[in-house]
Motif scaffolding. Structure first.
Motif, mmCIF file in Angstrom:
data_model
loop_
_atom_site.group_PDB
_atom_site.id
_atom_site.type_symbol
_atom_site.label_atom_id
_atom_site.label_comp_id
_atom_site.label_asym_id
_atom_site.label_seq_id
_atom_site.Cartn_x
_atom_site.Cartn_y
_atom_site.Cartn_z
ATOM 1 N N ILE A 17 -4.168 -11.885 59.158
ATOM 2 C CA ILE A 17 -5.392 -11.823 58.362
ATOM 3 C C ILE A 17 -5.068 -11.841 56.873
ATOM 4 C CG2 ILE A 17 -7.409 -10.390 57.797
ATOM 5 C CD1 ILE A 17 -7.362 -9.418 60.685
ATOM 6 N N VAL A 18 -3.970 -11.187 56.484
ATOM 7 C CA VAL A 18 -3.653 -11.071 55.055
ATOM 8 C C VAL A 18 -2.435 -11.904 54.659
ATOM 9 C CG1 VAL A 18 -4.699 -8.796 54.807
ATOM 10 C CG2 VAL A 18 -2.294 -8.993 55.513
ATOM 11 N N ALA A 19 -1.903 -12.717 55.558
ATOM 12 C CA ALA A 19 -0.691 -13.484 55.243
ATOM 13 C C ALA A 19 -0.868 -14.954 55.603
ATOM 14 C CB ALA A 19 0.506 -12.904 55.995
ATOM 15 N N SER A 20 -0.077 -15.798 54.938
ATOM 16 C CA SER A 20 -0.099 -17.224 55.232
ATOM 17 C C SER A 20 1.282 -17.805 54.939
ATOM 18 C CB SER A 20 -1.167 -17.940 54.397
ATOM 19 O OG SER A 20 -0.849 -17.832 53.019
ATOM 20 N N LYS A 21 1.498 -19.023 55.421
ATOM 21 C CA LYS A 21 2.784 -19.685 55.146
ATOM 22 C C LYS A 21 2.530 -21.144 54.791
ATOM 23 C CE LYS A 21 3.633 -20.682 60.058
ATOM 24 N NZ LYS A 21 4.552 -20.502 61.197
ATOM 25 N N GLN A 22 3.460 -21.688 54.009
ATOM 26 C CA GLN A 22 3.350 -23.076 53.573
ATOM 27 C C GLN A 22 3.830 -23.997 54.695
ATOM 28 O OE1 GLN A 22 2.205 -23.179 50.475
ATOM 29 N NE2 GLN A 22 2.264 -25.340 49.917
ATOM 30 N N VAL A 23 3.051 -25.041 54.975
ATOM 31 C CA VAL A 23 3.419 -25.976 56.027
ATOM 32 C C VAL A 23 3.288 -27.417 55.520
ATOM 33 C CG1 VAL A 23 2.770 -24.444 57.943
ATOM 34 C CG2 VAL A 23 1.081 -26.043 56.985
ATOM 35 N N ASN A 24 4.035 -28.312 56.158
ATOM 36 C CA ASN A 24 3.906 -29.746 55.910
ATOM 37 C C ASN A 24 3.276 -30.400 57.130
ATOM 38 O OD1 ASN A 24 5.033 -29.788 53.354
ATOM 39 N ND2 ASN A 24 7.087 -30.310 54.059
ATOM 40 N N ASN A 25 2.323 -31.270 56.873
ATOM 41 C CA ASN A 25 1.723 -32.071 57.937
ATOM 42 C C ASN A 25 2.295 -33.480 57.848
ATOM 43 O OD1 ASN A 25 -0.184 -30.058 58.922
ATOM 44 N ND2 ASN A 25 -1.210 -30.329 56.957
ATOM 45 N N TYR A 26 2.828 -33.985 58.960
ATOM 46 C CA TYR A 26 3.413 -35.322 58.993
ATOM 47 C C TYR A 26 2.631 -36.205 59.961
ATOM 48 C CZ TYR A 26 7.470 -32.888 56.995
ATOM 49 O OH TYR A 26 8.313 -32.128 56.211
ATOM 50 N N ASP A 27 2.439 -37.464 59.564
ATOM 51 C CA ASP A 27 1.802 -38.430 60.452
ATOM 52 C C ASP A 27 2.441 -39.799 60.219
ATOM 53 O OD1 ASP A 27 0.199 -39.429 62.413
ATOM 54 O OD2 ASP A 27 -1.700 -39.079 61.377
ATOM 55 N N VAL A 28 2.298 -40.682 61.186
ATOM 56 C CA VAL A 28 2.871 -42.017 61.082
ATOM 57 C C VAL A 28 2.083 -42.823 60.050
ATOM 58 C CG1 VAL A 28 3.479 -44.120 62.342
ATOM 59 C CG2 VAL A 28 3.583 -41.912 63.500
ATOM 60 N N SER A 29 2.796 -43.438 59.114
ATOM 61 C CA SER A 29 2.152 -44.225 58.059
ATOM 62 C C SER A 29 1.809 -45.625 58.583
ATOM 63 C CB SER A 29 3.093 -44.352 56.860
ATOM 64 O OG SER A 29 4.215 -45.149 57.207
ATOM 65 N N ASP A 30 1.104 -46.395 57.759
ATOM 66 C CA ASP A 30 0.796 -47.784 58.131
ATOM 67 C C ASP A 30 2.086 -48.578 58.319
ATOM 68 O OD1 ASP A 30 -1.905 -47.257 58.055
ATOM 69 O OD2 ASP A 30 -2.180 -47.996 56.004
ATOM 70 N N LYS A 31 3.045 -48.376 57.413
ATOM 71 C CA LYS A 31 4.338 -49.055 57.531
ATOM 72 C C LYS A 31 5.062 -48.601 58.798
ATOM 73 C CE LYS A 31 8.823 -49.563 55.210
ATOM 74 N NZ LYS A 31 9.639 -49.182 54.009
ATOM 75 N N GLY A 32 4.956 -47.301 59.093
ATOM 76 C CA GLY A 32 5.619 -46.754 60.279
ATOM 77 C C GLY A 32 5.040 -47.297 61.573
#
Length: 199
Positions: free
Chosen positions: A89-104
């Motif tokens: 409730i009082v904490a959070s963490k930094q995350v990265n979201n990855y997805d396949v690009s148009d080139k990928g």
């Protein structure tokens, strides 16, 4: 006498191979090389041993989990966005979201059996020599099997797979040099041809 007959058979086979071809069930280097190459044609070399599902989310603090995705992002095959994910409730963490690009997506190999899953495949292996072979235990009773030692080279290597960053993130790429690499395979005789066991 037996050796002479065997030699005559080889010569005869060689002389007619262009006309009708030799028996595909024979114990020969040519048949083993053909069987392994057929397997490789259907199984390109890919980054992951199992298909991956995208999009995917990883904690930025765990470099061991983000390194590969970041290398693919730098190669232009993935997109990356940053967000905060609540842990408590009082904490959070930094995350990265990855997805396949148009080139990928142009080089993404989809898994037909699992929607959303796939892999980045970077080349095909090709047998350069059959070094030795010997009978071995077959996976199934009644089958003929042979253990084959051989060398292969990587062909059609994708340009994006050749950077130092990619080789650091994916150590399996370090075996994709122009030098032939040693390998071993068990082949089984199925019907009228040899096949890689488990195929």
């Amino acid at each position: 006498m037996a050796g002479k007959r065997s030699l005559q058979g080889i010569v005869l086979c060689s002389s007619v191979v262009f006309a009708v071809g030799c028996n595909k069930t024979d114990n020969s280097k040519a048949n083993y090389q053909s069987a392994i190459n057929n397997y490789y044609k259907a199984h390109p070399a890919c980054l992951w041993t199992e298909a991956k599902k995208f999009p995917v989310q990883e904690t930025t603090s765990d470099e061991s989990k983000t390194e590969g995705y970041d290398a693919l992002t730098d190669a232009g095959l993935l997109t990356r966005s940053t967000a905060e994910k609540k842990v408590f409730i009082v904490a959070s963490k930094q995350v990265n979201n990855y997805d396949v690009s148009d080139k990928g997506r142009a080089v993404w190999t989809q898994d037909p059996s699992q929607p959303g899953y796939g892999n980045f495949c970077y080349g095909h292996r090709e047998v350069t020599s059959i070094d030795s072979f010997a009978p071995t235990n077959a996976p199934m009773p009644g089958q003929n099997a042979v253990l084959v030692n051989y060398h292969y080279k990587m062909t059609d290597l994708a340009p994006w797979a050749n950077s130092q960053e990619m080789r650091t993130a994916f150590p399996s790429l370090n075996g994709t040099t122009s030098d032939p690499q040693p390998a071993q395979a068990t082949l089984v005789l199925r019907g009228d041809s040899w096949q890689v066991a488990g195929q």
